[in-house]
Structure formats: structure tokens, C-alpha cells
Design a protein around this motif. Structure first.
Motif, PDB file in Angstrom:
ATOM      1  N   GLY A 185      39.813  31.193  33.647  1.00  0.00           N
ATOM      2  CA  GLY A 185      40.095  31.595  35.018  1.00  0.00           C
ATOM      3  C   GLY A 185      38.989  31.323  36.006  1.00  0.00           C
ATOM      4  O   GLY A 185      39.175  31.536  37.210  1.00  0.00           O
ATOM      5  N   ILE A 186      37.824  30.815  35.538  1.00  0.00           N
ATOM      6  CA  ILE A 186      36.704  30.614  36.467  1.00  0.00           C
ATOM      7  C   ILE A 186      37.014  29.520  37.489  1.00  0.00           C
ATOM      8  O   ILE A 186      36.573  29.594  38.637  1.00  0.00           O
ATOM      9  CB  ILE A 186      35.391  30.294  35.695  1.00  0.00           C
ATOM     10  CG1 ILE A 186      34.182  30.371  36.628  1.00  0.00           C
ATOM     11  CG2 ILE A 186      35.476  28.952  35.008  1.00  0.00           C
ATOM     12  CD1 ILE A 186      33.911  31.724  37.180  1.00  0.00           C
ATOM     13  N   GLN A 187      37.795  28.505  37.095  1.00  0.00           N
ATOM     14  CA  GLN A 187      38.164  27.447  38.045  1.00  0.00           C
ATOM     15  C   GLN A 187      38.989  28.012  39.192  1.00  0.00           C
ATOM     16  O   GLN A 187      38.773  27.652  40.360  1.00  0.00           O
ATOM     17  CB  GLN A 187      38.950  26.349  37.327  1.00  0.00           C
ATOM     18  CG  GLN A 187      38.100  25.508  36.371  1.00  0.00           C
ATOM     19  CD  GLN A 187      38.895  24.393  35.720  1.00  0.00           C
ATOM     20  OE1 GLN A 187      40.083  24.549  35.442  1.00  0.00           O
ATOM     21  NE2 GLN A 187      38.247  23.278  35.460  1.00  0.00           N
ATOM     22  N   GLU A 188      39.929  28.905  38.884  1.00  0.00           N
ATOM     23  CA  GLU A 188      40.766  29.509  39.923  1.00  0.00           C
ATOM     24  C   GLU A 188      39.926  30.398  40.844  1.00  0.00           C
ATOM     25  O   GLU A 188      40.159  30.448  42.051  1.00  0.00           O
ATOM     26  CB  GLU A 188      41.890  30.331  39.286  1.00  0.00           C
ATOM     27  CG  GLU A 188      42.959  29.517  38.570  1.00  0.00           C
ATOM     28  CD  GLU A 188      42.529  29.002  37.216  1.00  0.00           C
ATOM     29  OE1 GLU A 188      41.421  29.402  36.744  1.00  0.00           O
ATOM     30  OE2 GLU A 188      43.261  28.199  36.606  1.00  0.00           O
ATOM     31  N   VAL A 189      38.945  31.109  40.267  1.00  0.00           N
ATOM     32  CA  VAL A 189      38.059  31.959  41.070  1.00  0.00           C
ATOM     33  C   VAL A 189      37.292  31.119  42.086  1.00  0.00           C
ATOM     34  O   VAL A 189      37.235  31.451  43.272  1.00  0.00           O
ATOM     35  CB  VAL A 189      37.077  32.729  40.154  1.00  0.00           C
ATOM     36  CG1 VAL A 189      35.991  33.419  40.981  1.00  0.00           C
ATOM     37  CG2 VAL A 189      37.816  33.758  39.320  1.00  0.00           C
TER      38      VAL A 189
ATOM     39  N   HIS B 149      27.283  34.569  51.019  1.00  0.00           N
ATOM     40  CA  HIS B 149      26.803  33.633  50.000  1.00  0.00           C
ATOM     41  C   HIS B 149      26.926  34.293  48.625  1.00  0.00           C
ATOM     42  O   HIS B 149      26.483  35.437  48.438  1.00  0.00           O
ATOM     43  CB  HIS B 149      25.337  33.268  50.269  1.00  0.00           C
ATOM     44  CG  HIS B 149      24.880  32.024  49.571  1.00  0.00           C
ATOM     45  ND1 HIS B 149      24.482  30.890  50.260  1.00  0.00           N
ATOM     46  CD2 HIS B 149      24.759  31.717  48.259  1.00  0.00           C
ATOM     47  CE1 HIS B 149      24.133  29.951  49.396  1.00  0.00           C
ATOM     48  NE2 HIS B 149      24.294  30.434  48.166  1.00  0.00           N
ATOM     49  N   ILE B 150      27.542  33.596  47.678  1.00  0.00           N
ATOM     50  CA  ILE B 150      27.684  34.115  46.317  1.00  0.00           C
ATOM     51  C   ILE B 150      26.810  33.284  45.379  1.00  0.00           C
ATOM     52  O   ILE B 150      26.909  32.059  45.347  1.00  0.00           O
ATOM     53  CB  ILE B 150      29.142  34.077  45.835  1.00  0.00           C
ATOM     54  CG1 ILE B 150      30.031  34.907  46.761  1.00  0.00           C
ATOM     55  CG2 ILE B 150      29.246  34.616  44.410  1.00  0.00           C
ATOM     56  CD1 ILE B 150      31.496  34.892  46.391  1.00  0.00           C
TER      57      ILE B 150
ATOM     58  N   LYS C 167      35.942  29.218  47.496  1.00  0.00           N
ATOM     59  CA  LYS C 167      35.142  28.100  48.009  1.00  0.00           C
ATOM     60  C   LYS C 167      35.208  27.969  49.525  1.00  0.00           C
ATOM     61  O   LYS C 167      34.212  27.627  50.173  1.00  0.00           O
ATOM     62  CB  LYS C 167      35.614  26.804  47.336  1.00  0.00           C
ATOM     63  CG  LYS C 167      34.735  25.603  47.639  1.00  0.00           C
ATOM     64  CD  LYS C 167      35.227  24.342  46.927  1.00  0.00           C
ATOM     65  CE  LYS C 167      35.064  24.467  45.431  1.00  0.00           C
ATOM     66  NZ  LYS C 167      35.421  23.208  44.724  1.00  0.00           N
ATOM     67  N   SER C 168      36.361  28.223  50.120  1.00  0.00           N
ATOM     68  CA  SER C 168      36.511  28.041  51.567  1.00  0.00           C
ATOM     69  C   SER C 168      35.906  29.188  52.377  1.00  0.00           C
ATOM     70  O   SER C 168      35.746  29.074  53.594  1.00  0.00           O
ATOM     71  CB  SER C 168      37.990  27.890  51.915  1.00  0.00           C
ATOM     72  OG  SER C 168      38.708  29.063  51.543  1.00  0.00           O
TER      73      SER C 168
ATOM     74  N   LEU D 140      37.855  38.508  40.903  1.00  0.00           N
ATOM     75  CA  LEU D 140      36.843  38.645  41.955  1.00  0.00           C
ATOM     76  C   LEU D 140      37.391  38.354  43.350  1.00  0.00           C
ATOM     77  O   LEU D 140      37.118  39.120  44.285  1.00  0.00           O
ATOM     78  CB  LEU D 140      35.644  37.739  41.645  1.00  0.00           C
ATOM     79  CG  LEU D 140      34.502  37.781  42.657  1.00  0.00           C
ATOM     80  CD1 LEU D 140      33.895  39.178  42.741  1.00  0.00           C
ATOM     81  CD2 LEU D 140      33.410  36.767  42.287  1.00  0.00           C
ATOM     82  N   PRO D 141      38.181  37.280  43.561  1.00  0.00           N
ATOM     83  CA  PRO D 141      38.737  37.051  44.909  1.00  0.00           C
ATOM     84  C   PRO D 141      39.620  38.207  45.371  1.00  0.00           C
ATOM     85  O   PRO D 141      39.607  38.563  46.555  1.00  0.00           O
ATOM     86  CB  PRO D 141      39.557  35.761  44.735  1.00  0.00           C
ATOM     87  CG  PRO D 141      38.959  35.081  43.550  1.00  0.00           C
ATOM     88  CD  PRO D 141      38.536  36.177  42.637  1.00  0.00           C
TER      89      PRO D 141
END
Length: 804
Positions: A627-631, A502-503, A636-637, A733-734
Motif C-alpha cells: 500500500g505504500i505506492q498508493e499512499v 513537508h513529509i 504527492k500533490s 495516512l492520507p
């Protein structure tokens, strides 16, 4: 925005900033303010302009730098004693943390400071730790004058309450370095003295051989009794608790190596294995150093003391007197100036105040306070100085209560150490069984061979390579992450990343920019003149929203004057500009009968009217980091999300659009509520990664399984955390999360290699054919090959993943 024209502006010769508010030309060079010009003049007069040759625009911007009596508290003898390293009246030593040190020009200038003023005899810079040390004569130049000189040059020291309590602490583990040095010295010299034995040289007299062997014993004594002492203590501690940790088989191998070597040398039956012993300890200690390595220039364990100033101004008989913050008591009246932190809870005695609580509560908008209202510690005053009556001392204030929670005293699990200790339990039993089996196999044929076989198994099977696998893999990963501005406290944090489910994101300052907002105008079309007049009106206020609005309007306001200027706290501004009456502020202040549908908005807004006619509004919304949308899309999955913020629900829909309906959203969260939410997630068997930026996130960061503090500058204040990440690294981060799993797989592969070496070595040992030469080659080779494999493969995978 309509009516705004972009104009190319010159860059300051000193700091490289744009010359927007002020443009000064001196000796055909452009400067953005008098401060930058003054520094240039000082350097030029002292023939130190090589400073500008080392790097283009190396200076620090000095816009709005006015010191006045800001550092007068340093004249207080009691305060000066807290920060001085040494003082005998004629010679003093002092060390400052200077966040703005950033390049070779900074180092050169600071180490040539003695050329600028009398009284400074020597100065040094520790670039990694951003520390400046100076030797000076306090009778010629005071601490205050030294600090003012540094600040004038753009290198303002960070002087906080925490600094006065940490003067004696050293981050370098000198004992470990000394042990590595001793082991390296013994390893090299024992191998040198053993060359004749390795290659079977004949001709050496027996007395010479015995002398060399006894010399080897002498060299090995500090290795065994000093360098290996921590392993013995750890093994004893584990066994006394009926627990077999990894240091048990290591200690067993060291003891057997030493005792068998003593027996062989004294009985003249062989040269012993003291070279292998010293080499084993050397590699083990280097691995421990690599595992304990951290970023010395960063602080992962800060508390409120590093947030507070060292001194504050107190009213004594109507006059201001500087006193240490630690001496504030209930009933004192203190003066808090613009941009200063409020160190204690108090009652406002001034007519008004604008308090920025963003670092404590997470609320992005400043709060207006009026006389008699309660103000909590940790807020930052924006605007003119205010007077407060202290209600609670520093140690009992609202802010310091955040550190009374159990979250700040608990230790986080170190999963990888637990894994190695589990392996060591079975490893130790297996080695003992194999050694005993070898003894029983040879006992009927030859007692000497049986004893040799059993001790040889214990020698060869020492889990040195196994122990080095994780430190060097994870240590290399730490370095790779550091190159991408993700600074890990220690290698165990990487291991804990593997278990995250969980993030939790803080909003303000974490996924949004701290100093950037989107300002958009909605309403009637207005003339360029109106925008200039609106900017001129907004520029006269110290309120953050007014300043933000003024900065968003790119218009020249020279020669524009205001008449009948009025500012009403909590309402807005009003003035006559160019013959027209303009109002800026909330809707009730600007216009009474505006159409409701127009007035409804989910964003912070500033309304504007001209001669009592509503023109429109300026919508101010948080700007989300690039870039937060790409993160979010990438993670998300794999993980559940929660968003915690001290803000209200004005941007709920924007957050839902970004993170999705399935995520949890918590608004107007206090620091304690954030911490409690993390606890509830953990009770639901979630392993939580918390990402935040402010003091309001400190409890949640500490309570979470991993806490990452996001900052625009690693030299800025960051709350206690397991890792520090610059804001521009958040987009990776990913990649960091994925690479943690890759690192774990590399460790497993290194374990397998280590086990294969043990199998190969044990086969030699059981045959009774283990010679000093084989041991001298096999044991270091196994350690070196595992280290080379771990570091090489980790770097290779990082290149493939484009992290380096």
C-alpha cells in the motif's frame, strides 16, 4: 524461486505457528517446538486446559526459547530491590510489563498462575497497560523463578533500565478524577434540592427552604474552591503576564455565579444559580479529562533507558557476575550474549562479532567486527557471546548522547490552545462591554434590574460550550484513529497536522518491512539438490543474511550432513555437502575471476559456487510495505517529500520510481544528520511531519513538528514521538491527514453553535428576565448539545470516510 515446492504444514496446537523446523506430535496434537509442548503439559497436568477453550491457539510461540542463566541477574539483591514494589521478607509485590498479553486466554492463565506453583498467592492483569502484578512469598519462589515461569509459559516480562526509575510514576490523573466526582456529586444533589424552586411548588415552610438553600451553599463550596481551582490559577497566571486566556472569562463567570447566588440566598431574594455553577464545572472538567485522555498502554516519551537491559554480566576475577547497567564504568569487561543490546561503547575482545545497528543508524545490514575494533552502544549482537572492554559508561556512550540535543527538551506549539486564547481575549472584552451596556440601559429605570442584567450577562456568557467544542471533537477523532491503530499522544497533535507542508520518511523499517526481504536467484539453472545443499550450508551460520537465505528456500534438509565447514568473518561460508564443495559469500571469496557485468548490482547479494564454478547469486532487496505506492500517490500533490536513511544508495532508483524525481533523498545519514536536516527544513518555513521507526530517528522525530513512530507491534520499543502507528495503518495516512481537516471544520461549526447559544442567552440576560430555571436549562443544554453535535458529526463523517 526455482526448485522450491510449497508443502502444507500443520499448525501448532498451542501458538498457531507452522510446524516447519520441528514437528512434535503429543496426545494427537501438533506442536512446533518442545517449549509449546511443555506449556501444554503443565496446563494439562493442572487441569487448566480451559485456556485453549477461550480462544483458538492462544499461546505465544516458544521456538528457540532457552533461558539457562539469562535471568540469573535477578538473584542479585541490589537489582531485585529496584524492581520490587514491596517486600517484607514473607510477602512481596511486583509488577511486570508483558508485551505478549493479547487476549482473554492470557488474562485467565496469568490470573490463575497460583495454581501452577507454590508461593504465589494472588495475581492480576491490567489488559490495557499489559501489566501483570503478583503477590508472592520470596522465601518460596524467587523473582528469578517467577520470571522463568512466566517466560516458560510464553509471557516473558520486559525488564529494562527505565523500569527501575519509574516505579513511583502513575499515569492516571487521580486529582482530576476526584474533582469530576466532587462536581458530579454536588451537581446532582443541588438539582435535587432545587426541584421545588424549578416547578414553583408551594407549601414548603420558610425554614425548610432556607435550610435547603444553605445546604446548596455548603455543597457548592468544594466545587468553587477545589474543582475550579485550576481555572483560577490559570486565569491569574495569564493576567499577571498581561495575557487574557480562555480561563479568564470562565473564572469570571464562576465568581459572578457564586457571588450572585450567595447574595440571593442570604438576602432571600432568590434561590441562586448554584445548580448551574456545579453543572458548569462538571462539564468543563469532563471536557478537560477528554482532552487529556491518552493511551495508557503506550509510551510516547521513551528514551535510551527503556532500550537497555536492567543488568549486564561483568567479568570479575575470571568469573561472570551480574551487575546493574548503571554501575558499568570505564575499564570493565562485560559479556554480551546473542540478541542482547550493547549498553556502553567498548573495544571488542572476542575474535569476531556480528552487530545489528539497524535501530541506531538505520543501516539494514549487520556489521562484522573483529578483535580490537570499536563497538558503539545500541547495537545488538547476533550469534555467540562476545567480550567487550568498556570505553565509556552508559551515561557517556554514543547512544545516550542522542538525548543531549535541545530537541528533547523543547515544547511543541499547541496551536489550538493558542486559537482559543485569541478568541477568549475578544470574547471577554465583548462580554464586559455588553454587560456594561445592559447596566447603563437599565440604570435610569431600576438599579436592581441593572445589576441583575449585568451579572446575568456574565453568567450566561460563560464560554463553557466554546471550551468543550475542541476536546470532544478532537477526542472523538483520537478514538477513531485509535481504532485504526493510529495512536495520538494528545488532541493538539491533530491540530498540528493541519499545518504540515513537508513529509519526511525514514526508509528501513518504515516504508520497508523489518523482517521481510525479497530473495531472488539469478544465474545458471541448478538442480533441486543444489538448493537443499545451499540451505543446509546457510543454516549453519548465525549471520542474518545466511539465516534469511536459508528461510527463503523451502526445501527439506533432513539427513543432510556437512563436512569441512569453515566460516570466515566478513567473507562467507564453505563446506563439502553431498560430495561437492559449496561456497556462499561475497564475490571475492566465492570466485576470483567472475565477469564484471554479471557481478554489478545495486542490491545486497550472496554469491554461490560449486566446485569453484560460479553458479549465480541470490539478490536480497528490501520489501516495501503493501500500500505504500498508493499512499505516496495520494499525498504527492499536497506535500513535499524527503527520504532519510542510514543505508547506502543501493536502492536509490527504486525510491525515485516510488517518490519521484522532485523528492529529496539523503543516504548514509547518522541520527544527528537526520535531526539537522529537519532543522534546515524548518528554517525554510516548512512544517515537518517525520515518520520513522528506530532509535536512530529519535532526534528527528522529536525535532519535527509532528513525529510518528511506526511499529509492527505497539508493545515493542518505539522512540519518543507524538503518535504511534502500527505498520498496517501506514496505508491510511492520507485518510488520517484528510480527517484532521474535517475535524477542524467540525470544531468551527461547534464554535458557531456555541456563539448562537450565547447570543440567545444574552438576549434573556439583557431583558432582565433570566431566572434560575432558565439558567438551569440553558447552560447545561448548551454544553450537552455542543458535545452531542461534536461527537455525532465526527462519528458520522468517520463512517462516510470508512474509518469506522
Amino acid at each position: 524461486m526455482a526448485g522450491m515446492n510449497k508443502v502444507e504444514k500443520p499448525l501448532c496446537f498451542h501458538c498457531g505457528d507452522t510446524c516447519d523446523r520441528e514437528h512434535i506430535v503429543f496426545e494427537e496434537k501438533d506442536f512446533c517446538c518442545n517449549g509449546c509442548k511443555t506449556v501444554y503439559e503443565i496446563l494439562n497436568q493442572n487441569d487448566l486446559c480451559i485456556y485453549y477453550d477461550l480462544q483458538k491457539n492462544p499461546g505465544i510461540s516458544l521456538k528457540s526459547k532457552k533461558f539457562d542463566d539469562k535471568y540469573a541477574f535477578l538473584d542479585n539483591e541490589e537489582i531485585s530491590k529496584l524492581i520490587l514494589d514491596f517486600n517484607d521478607g514473607e510477602k512481596a509485590k511486583i509488577t511486570f510489563y508483558i508485551p505478549s498479553i493479547h487476549c482473554s486466554s492470557c488474562i485467565w492463565l496469568l490470573e490463575n498462575l497460583y495454581k501452577l506453583t507454590d508461593g504465589i498467592s494472588h495475581s492480576r492483569v491490567n489488559f490495557v497497560k499489559k501489566e501483570f502484578s503478583a503477590d508472592f512469598n520470596p522465601s518460596i519462589i524467587s523473582i528469578r523463578k517467577l520470571v522463568e515461569l512466566l517466560s516458560t509459559l510464553g509471557y516473558e516480562p520486559s525488564i529494562s533500565l527505565e523500569d527501575s526509575n519509574k516505579k513511583s510514576e502513575k499515569s492516571i490523573n487521580r486529582s482530576l478524577y476526584l474533582k469530576i466526582g466532587v462536581a458530579a456529586f454536588a451537581f446532582g444533589n443541588i438539582m435535587l434540592l432545587s426541584f421545588a424552586e424549578y416547578f414553583g411548588f408551594e407549601g414548603l415552610e420558610m425554614n425548610v427552604q432556607r435550610f435547603m438553600s444553605y445546604l446548596n451553599i455548603l455543597l457548592s463550596l468544594p466545587v468553587v474552591f477545589y474543582c475550579a481551582s485550576d481555572y483560577f490559577k490559570s486565569a491569574y497566571s495569564g493576567l499577571s503576564q498581561k495575557f487574557i486566556n480562555i480561563d479568564v472569562p470562565i473564572s469570571l463567570g464562576i465568581i459572578v455565579l457564586f457571588l450572585r447566588s450567595l447574595y440571593e440566598i442570604i438576602s432571600m431574594s432568590g434561590p441562586g444559580y448554584l445548580d448551574s455553577l456545579s453543572g458548569l464545572l462538571f462539564f468543563l472538567l469532563v471536557g478537560r479529562w477528554f482532552q487529556n485522555y491518552t493511551y495508557q498502554g503506550l509510551s510516547f516519551d521513551r528514551d535510551y533507558k527503556s532500550y537497555f537491559p536492567l543488568a549486564i554480566y561483568k567479568y570479575v576475577e575470571g568469573r561472570l557476575r551480574s551487575i546493574p547497567v548503571s554501575q558499568i564504568v570505564k575499564g570493565d569487561e562485560i559479556n554480551v550474549r546473542n540478541q542482547e543490546i550493547i549498553p556502553a561503547d567498548g573495544i571488542l575482545k572476542s575474535s569476531r562479532a556480528n552487530i545489528d545497528y539497524s535501530f541506531v543508524t538505520g543501516e539494514s545490514n549487520p556489521v562484522s567486527k573483529e578483535i580490537g575494533e570499536y563497538i558503539y552502544a545500541g547495537g545488538r549482537q547476533l550469534g555467540e557471546s562476545i567480550r567487550l572492554e568498556v570505553v565509556k559508561p552508559v551515561s557517556q556512550s554514543y547512544l545516550t548522547q542522542l538525548w543531549n540535543n535541545d530537541a528533547f527538551t523543547k515544547e511543541k506549539n499547541q496551536n489550538f490552545e493558542i486559537l482559543i486564547n485569541k478568541i477568549s481575549k475578544y470574547f471577554t472584552v465583548a462580554v464586559l462591554v455588553i454587560g456594561l451596556g445592559g447596566f447603563l440601559f437599565w440604570i435610569d429605570k431600576d438599579l436592581k434590574t441593572a445589576l441583575n442584567a449585568m451579572t446575568a450577562v456574565l453568567i450566561v456568557a460563560c464560554p463553557c460550550a466554546l471550551t468543550l467544542s475542541a476536546p470532544f471533537t478532537m477526542g472523538t477523532t483520537m478514538r477513531i484513529f485509535g481504532n485504526r491503530n493510529f495512536f495520538i499522544k494528545n488532541v493538539n497533535v491533530i491540530e498540528r497536522l493541519l499545518n504540515i507542508t513537508h513529509i519526511v520518511f525514514d526508509k528501513t523499517g518504515t516504508i520497508t518491512y523489518n523482517q521481510k526481504s525479497e530473495v531472488n536467484y539469478e544465474g545458471e539453472l541448478v538442480m533441486q539438490e543444489d538448493f537443499r545443499n545451499i540451505k543446509a550450508l546457510a543454516m549453519n551460520s548465525t549471520h542474518p543474511l545466511s539465516r534469511l537465505l536459508a528461510e527463503s528456500i523451502d526445501e527439506n534438509i533432513d539427513n543432510i550432513s556437512l563436512e569441512k565447514y569453515v566460516e570466515i568473518t566478513g567473507a562467507g561460508l564453505q563446506a563439502v555437502v553431498g560430495g561437492y564443495t559449496y561456497k556462499l559469500g561475497n564475490r571475492d571469496f566465492v570466485v576470483q575471476n567472475a565477469h564484471n557485468s554479471f557481478m554489478t548490482t545495486d542490491a545486497t547479494q550472496i554469491y554461490v559456487s560449486k566446485n569453484e564454478q560460479l553458479l549465480g547469486r541470490f539478490k536480497i532487496e528490501n520489501k516495501y510495505r503493501d500500500g505504500i505506492q498508493e499512499v505516496v500517490a495520494s499525498l504527492k500533490s499536497k506535500f513535499n517529500f524527503s527520504i532519510l536513511t542510514g543505508d547506502n544508495k543501493t536502492e536509490e532508483q527504486r525510491l525515485i520510481d516510488l517518490f519521484g524525481e522532485a523528492s529529496a533523498y539523503k543516504f548514509k545519514q547518522s541520527p544527528q544528520q537526520k535531526l539537522n536536516y529537519i532543522v534546515e527544513l524548518q528554517k525554510s518555513s516548512e512544517n515537518v511531519l517525520m515518520i520513522g521507526d528506530g532509535l536512530n530517528d529519535a532526534g528527528a522525530l522529536r525535532q519535527s513538528d509532528i513525529g510518528i513512530s511506526v511499529t509492527d507491534d505497539t508493545s515493542n520499543f518505539t522512540p519518543a514521538s507524538d503518535a504511534i502507528m502500527t505498520s498496517n495503518a501506514l496505508r491510511y495516512l492520507p485518510d488520517f491527514m484528510d480527517f484532521a481537516h474535517i475535524s477542524h471544520r467540525i470544531v468551527v461549526a461547534a464554535f458557531i453553535i456555541s456563539f448562537l447559544y450565547n447570543i440567545f442567552g444574552i438576549s434573556f440576560a439583557l431583558s432582565g428576565g433570566l431566572t434560575p430555571l432558565v439558567a438551569a436549562i440553558l447552560m447545561p443544554l448548551s454544553s450537552i448539545s455542543v458535545v452531542v453535535f461534536a461527537t455525532t458529526i465526527t462519528n458520522l463523517m468517520a463512517k462516510i470516510k470508512k474509518l469506522i
